[in-house]
Design a protein around this motif. Structure first.
Motif, PDB file in Angstrom:
ATOM      1  N   ARG A 238     102.291 -16.357  -8.305  1.00 36.12           N
ATOM      2  CA  ARG A 238     103.478 -15.517  -8.357  1.00 36.12           C
ATOM      3  C   ARG A 238     103.810 -15.008  -6.954  1.00 36.12           C
ATOM      4  NH1 ARG A 238     102.491 -10.865 -12.534  1.00 36.12           N
ATOM      5  NH2 ARG A 238     104.759 -10.562 -12.325  1.00 36.12           N
TER       6      ARG A 238
ATOM      7  N   PRO B 116     104.653 -15.257  -3.266  1.00 35.06           N
ATOM      8  CA  PRO B 116     105.219 -16.324  -2.437  1.00 35.06           C
ATOM      9  C   PRO B 116     104.380 -16.599  -1.194  1.00 35.06           C
ATOM     10  CG  PRO B 116     106.492 -14.304  -2.190  1.00 35.06           C
ATOM     11  CD  PRO B 116     105.529 -14.064  -3.302  1.00 35.06           C
TER      12      PRO B 116
ATOM     13  N   VAL C  65     111.148  -8.026  -1.478  1.00 32.62           N
ATOM     14  CA  VAL C  65     112.104  -9.121  -1.300  1.00 32.62           C
ATOM     15  C   VAL C  65     111.440 -10.246  -0.525  1.00 32.62           C
ATOM     16  CG1 VAL C  65     114.361  -9.827  -0.412  1.00 32.62           C
ATOM     17  CG2 VAL C  65     114.037  -7.490  -1.276  1.00 32.62           C
ATOM     18  N   ASP C  66     111.631 -11.459  -1.010  1.00 31.16           N
ATOM     19  CA  ASP C  66     111.133 -12.659  -0.321  1.00 31.16           C
ATOM     20  C   ASP C  66     112.313 -13.417   0.272  1.00 31.16           C
ATOM     21  OD1 ASP C  66     109.810 -14.957   0.522  1.00 31.16           O
ATOM     22  OD2 ASP C  66     109.905 -15.889  -1.470  1.00 31.16           O
TER      23      ASP C  66
ATOM     24  N   GLY D  74     112.269 -16.099   1.842  1.00 34.34           N
ATOM     25  CA  GLY D  74     112.090 -17.534   1.640  1.00 34.34           C
ATOM     26  C   GLY D  74     111.842 -18.345   2.887  1.00 34.34           C
TER      27      GLY D  74
ATOM     28  N   THR E 288     118.179  -9.970   5.231  1.00 38.01           N
ATOM     29  CA  THR E 288     117.507  -9.168   4.207  1.00 38.01           C
ATOM     30  C   THR E 288     117.420  -7.709   4.625  1.00 38.01           C
ATOM     31  OG1 THR E 288     116.198 -11.070   3.448  1.00 38.01           O
ATOM     32  CG2 THR E 288     115.364  -8.880   2.914  1.00 38.01           C
TER      33      THR E 288
ATOM     34  N   GLU F 262     122.620 -10.812  -5.964  1.00 33.29           N
ATOM     35  CA  GLU F 262     121.863 -11.608  -6.924  1.00 33.29           C
ATOM     36  C   GLU F 262     121.099 -12.755  -6.270  1.00 33.29           C
ATOM     37  OE1 GLU F 262     124.317 -12.940 -10.087  1.00 33.29           O
ATOM     38  OE2 GLU F 262     124.716 -10.929 -10.877  1.00 33.29           O
ATOM     39  N   GLN F 263     121.565 -13.228  -5.134  1.00 37.45           N
ATOM     40  CA  GLN F 263     120.914 -14.383  -4.516  1.00 37.45           C
ATOM     41  C   GLN F 263     119.578 -14.036  -3.872  1.00 37.45           C
ATOM     42  OE1 GLN F 263     123.789 -13.067  -3.517  1.00 37.45           O
ATOM     43  NE2 GLN F 263     124.037 -13.082  -1.280  1.00 37.45           N
ATOM     44  N   LEU F 264     119.289 -12.746  -3.681  1.00 38.75           N
ATOM     45  CA  LEU F 264     118.010 -12.349  -3.103  1.00 38.75           C
ATOM     46  C   LEU F 264     116.913 -12.418  -4.162  1.00 38.75           C
ATOM     47  CD1 LEU F 264     118.779  -9.259  -0.815  1.00 38.75           C
ATOM     48  CD2 LEU F 264     118.196 -11.582  -0.106  1.00 38.75           C
ATOM     49  N   ARG F 265     115.773 -12.994  -3.777  1.00 34.11           N
ATOM     50  CA  ARG F 265     114.627 -12.999  -4.676  1.00 34.11           C
ATOM     51  C   ARG F 265     113.914 -11.658  -4.513  1.00 34.11           C
ATOM     52  NH1 ARG F 265     108.976 -16.488  -4.511  1.00 34.11           N
ATOM     53  NH2 ARG F 265     108.258 -15.820  -6.562  1.00 34.11           N
ATOM     54  N   ALA F 266     114.052 -10.799  -5.499  1.00 34.44           N
ATOM     55  CA  ALA F 266     113.530  -9.439  -5.379  1.00 34.44           C
ATOM     56  C   ALA F 266     112.923  -8.986  -6.697  1.00 34.44           C
ATOM     57  CB  ALA F 266     114.649  -8.490  -4.963  1.00 34.44           C
ATOM     58  N   TRP F 267     111.973  -8.066  -6.620  1.00 29.98           N
ATOM     59  CA  TRP F 267     111.311  -7.535  -7.806  1.00 29.98           C
ATOM     60  C   TRP F 267     110.665  -6.206  -7.451  1.00 29.98           C
ATOM     61  CZ3 TRP F 267     109.911 -11.409  -4.673  1.00 29.98           C
ATOM     62  CH2 TRP F 267     108.650 -11.383  -4.094  1.00 29.98           C
TER      63      TRP F 267
END
Length: 292
Positions: free
Chosen positions: A100, A102, A176-177, A179, A229, A267-272
Motif C-alpha cells: 500500500r 508507494p 499525498v504521493d 508519483g 503538490t 481529484e487527480q492527486l493520490r491522497a489519503w
C-alpha cells in the motif's frame, strides 16, 4: 489486531509507514555516510506481510516483484536470510508482500517490510533474538529499518540508528504521493542540498521552530510534480516532505479536519489520511500471538 495463521498456513503482519516530521543533515562521517537529525512518526497505515513457514530451510518470495526488484535483492528476502544466518535457524519461509505504501515516497515501505519480517520471523521461528540484536541486523539492511524494528516513534541521530523514543501529540496526516521517484544518492550529490545544518535539540523540535526537510528545496526545484503538490496543499495547511522521497503531508489535530482537507484537493492527486501513533501496530500484533 490478532494474528492467526489461515487454512493455508499464512499469517499476516502489519508493516506501518512513517513520516519524518523534520529532517536535517549535520555533517558526514569518514566513511561517507551523512549524519542527520530527524523525528520518525509511525502511522497506523501501511503494508501487510504474509509469512508461511517452511521446514525445508528455503526462503522464497511469493507473488510478483515490487517495482521490478529481483527476489534475491528484495529487502524482505534479505531480512529473512540475515536472520537465519545470525540465528543458525534451519527453518524457511514463504513471504508475501501486500503493498500500500508507494515506492520512493519516503514513507519507509521497504524498510518497514524488512523490519516486519525480522520481528515476526524471530517469533515464528523461535530464534529468540532481542530487540537490540534485531535492530543490528536491520541496520545492515538499511538505516531506517531499526526504527521499525523497535516500533516506537523516535528522535533519531547519527545515520538514523541512534534512537530516543518520543511521545508526540495526537495527530492526523493528509498524505499525498506525487508519483515520482528520485534516487537518494542523486539527491545527496545535489549542489543545492544543505549538509552542514547546526545540530538542534528535541526541545527545538517540540517548540515548532524546527520543521523543515533538507531535501525539500532540492526536490521542489528538480521535480515539477512535487512543486505542484506543494502548491495544491498550500491552501489547506503547511505542507512538508517526508524522508528523501517525494511524499508530502500536512498535519491536523483531528481526523475530521484531515478528511475535510482531503475533500478539498484536486481529484487527480493520490491522497489519503492516516493517524500518527507512538507505538507500532506490529508490536501490538506480536503480543496477540502469545509466543513472545
Amino acid at each position: 489486531m490478532t494474528v492467526q495463521a489461515d487454512a493455508a498456513g499464512w499469517s499476516y503482519w502489519p508493516a506501518p509507514a512513517k513520516l519524518n516530521l523534520f529532517l536535517q543533515i549535520t555533517g558526514r562521517r569518514a566513511d561517507g555516510y551523512h549524519l542527520l537529525q530527524t523525528v520518525f512518526r509511525l502511522l497506523d497505515w501501511g503494508d501487510r506481510i504474509g509469512l508461511r513457514l517452511r521446514e525445508d530451510g528455503q526462503i522464497h518470495r511469493d507473488g510478483p516483484s515490487v517495482a521490478g526488484v529481483a527476489e534475491a535483492d528484495d529487502l524482505v528476502v534479505r531480512a529473512a536470510i540475515a536472520l537465519r544466518n545470525v540465528s543458525n535457524c534451519a527453518k524457511g519461509v514463504d513471504i508475501r508482500v501486500e503493498k500500500r505504501i508507494p515506492a520512493g515516497g519516503g514513507f519507509g515501505g521497504g524498510s518497514s517490510d524488512a523490519a516486519t519480517v525480522l520481528v515476526a520471523l524471530n517469533a515464528l521461528w523461535g530464534t529468540g533474538l532481542d530487540e537490540d540484536a534485531l535492530a543490528a541486523i536491520g541496520m545492515g539492511l538499511g538505516a531506517d529499518v531499526p526504527v521499525f524494528v523497535r516500533g516506537r516513534s523516535a528522535w533519531a541521530e547519527g545515520v538514523g540508528e541512534l534512537l530516543t523514543p518520543i511521545e508526540l501529540p495526537e495527530a492526523w496526516y493528509l498524505l499525498v504521493d506525487p508519483g515520482v521517484h528520485v534516487p537518494t544518492a542523486e539527491l545527496f550529490r545535489s549542489q543545492h542540498l544543505t549538509r552542514d545544518a547546526k545540530p538542534v535539540k528535541i526541545a527545538d523540535f517540540a517548540s515548532g521552530t524546527v520543521l523543515g526537510n533538507a531535501f525539500e528545496p532540492v526536490l521542489r526545484r528538480q521535480e515539477p510534480a512535487i512543486e505542484a503538490t506543494f502548491q495544491a496543499l498550500s491552501g489547506i495547511g503547511r505542507a512538508r516532505l517526508t524522508g528523501s522521497g517525494s511524499g508530502c503531508f500536512v498535519e491536523f489535530a483531528t481526523r475530521v479536519a484531515a478528511e475535510q482537507a482531503l475533500a478539498e484537493l484536486p481529484e487527480q492527486l493520490r491522497a489519503w489520511v492516516a493517524a500518527g501513533v507512538d507505538r507500532s501496530p506490529l508490536l501490538d500484533a506480536l503480543e496477540t500471538t502469545g509466543i513472545v
